[in-house]
Design an enzyme around this catalytic site. Sequence first.
Site, PDB file in Angstrom:
ATOM      1  N   THR A 199      -5.959  14.011  19.593  1.00  0.00           N
ATOM      2  CA  THR A 199      -4.915  13.397  18.800  1.00  0.00           C
ATOM      3  C   THR A 199      -4.366  14.294  17.706  1.00  0.00           C
ATOM      4  O   THR A 199      -5.093  14.723  16.816  1.00  0.00           O
ATOM      5  CB  THR A 199      -5.407  12.119  18.071  1.00  0.00           C
ATOM      6  OG1 THR A 199      -6.024  11.276  19.009  1.00  0.00           O
ATOM      7  CG2 THR A 199      -4.266  11.406  17.409  1.00  0.00           C
ATOM      8  N   THR A 250      -8.097  10.362  13.245  1.00  0.00           N
ATOM      9  CA  THR A 250      -8.395  10.914  14.568  1.00  0.00           C
ATOM     10  C   THR A 250      -9.857  10.645  14.873  1.00  0.00           C
ATOM     11  O   THR A 250     -10.665  10.511  13.956  1.00  0.00           O
ATOM     12  CB  THR A 250      -8.097  12.426  14.597  1.00  0.00           C
ATOM     13  OG1 THR A 250      -8.405  12.943  15.901  1.00  0.00           O
ATOM     14  CG2 THR A 250      -8.910  13.187  13.567  1.00  0.00           C
ATOM     15  N   GLY A 251     -10.175  10.553  16.162  1.00  0.00           N
ATOM     16  CA  GLY A 251     -11.571  10.323  16.523  1.00  0.00           C
ATOM     17  C   GLY A 251     -11.709   9.194  17.518  1.00  0.00           C
ATOM     18  O   GLY A 251     -10.826   8.995  18.359  1.00  0.00           O
TER      19      GLY A 251
END
Length: 339
Positions: A199, A250-251
């Site tokens: 991302t 993100t993640g």
Amino acid sequence: MFASLLIFTLTVRFSLGQTSRLPLVINTWPFKNATATAWGVLLSGGSVLDAVEKGCARCEMEQCDGSVGYGGSPDEHGETTLDAMIMNGDTMDVGAVADLRRIKNAIGVARAVMEHTEHTLLVGESASVFAENMGFIAEDLTTNRSLNIFSQWLKGNCQPNYRKNVFPDPKKSCGPYKPMATMKQNTRAQHANVHSHDTIGMIALDQDGHVAAGTSTNGLTHKVPGRVGDSPIVGAGAYADSSAGAAAATGDGDVMMRFLPSYLAVELMRAGADPSAACKTAISRIKRHYSDFFGAIICANTTGHYGAACNKAPGFSQFHYMVSNPKLVPPFLETENCF
Ligand SMILES: *[C@@H]1O[C@H](CO)[C@@H](O)[C@H](O)[C@H]1NC(C)=O
Ligand SMILES: *[C@@H]1O[C@H](CO)[C@@H](O)[C@H](O)[C@H]1NC(C)=O
Ligand SMILES: *[C@@H]1O[C@H](CO)[C@@H](O)[C@H](O)[C@H]1NC(C)=O
């Protein structure tokens, strides 16, 4: 005399502080070309929305780490689908697409949703039809690389996958799966790939106080078809409000989207929190429930101060992100130690 000197001094210091920190572009991961593209757009007089759109689109074209754009993260059927969002922090307008098929420029379609409809989010096949009607070219998003990832996965009995409480046992076999009558209490497996990143989330601020944010991703490799992560969800993947600041996350989106971390961070900055502290609190909130989730967030306030935070997880102790401001050209790689 003394008073006017003081005012003069304060004014000079204030404006120096301003000009050195704005404009600002920051984005998740070491996606330097994306930062440079967005920065170039701002310098040539483009808007913060243009900067975020073109910066994220650069990643879509370059397939940043394979986790953005076409040819990456094939789902259980081997197909690459895209999620993206863009937000205007002046007007709070948002455009987003999820589970977008056959169109490479997902953030471009997200912007078209914002500018050519009254809606916020379009999904799936219908989003692709909308995109084609708006002039985007439909093409196959499959590449040799994504085909190869998919065929290796099939050969390895479809491991890993995101199924649970089904039979045959998803930890040993491919589907099709049927639901099990009894639910097993299971701990969440560490799925999200901490090594291949995922991302792009980007924030842009200009000197006139305009703020925008955006995201683009091809989601999780081997996801269940139809799965949508945090990226295109407002307040989860990103959030921007020109009166407070912006954030992008993100993640492991499946977990992170349950906490609206970007919204939370922006609200904390509105209440006066330092960007790093706001980022940290947003991560802490998730950590309380999912102690070793994989994730990070970047935050910027309206004066161009920025920070980041990430959760220490197996294989993930440092998070890298890119920054450009008048002092940091070309884009500068920042490193955040996870806590
Ligand atoms: C970044 O841009 C340069 C110059 O256009 C190009 O050579 C390089 O491959 C790009 N980097 C990535 C990771 O795509
Ligand atoms: C993809 O694989 C096919 C068959 O193995 C090969 O002919 C083709 O050149 C490859 N394409 C690329 C872009 O590598
Ligand atoms: C942004 O954060 C910095 C660092 O904490 C702080 O000095 C500054 O006052 C903040 N700006 C605003 C508008 O709150």
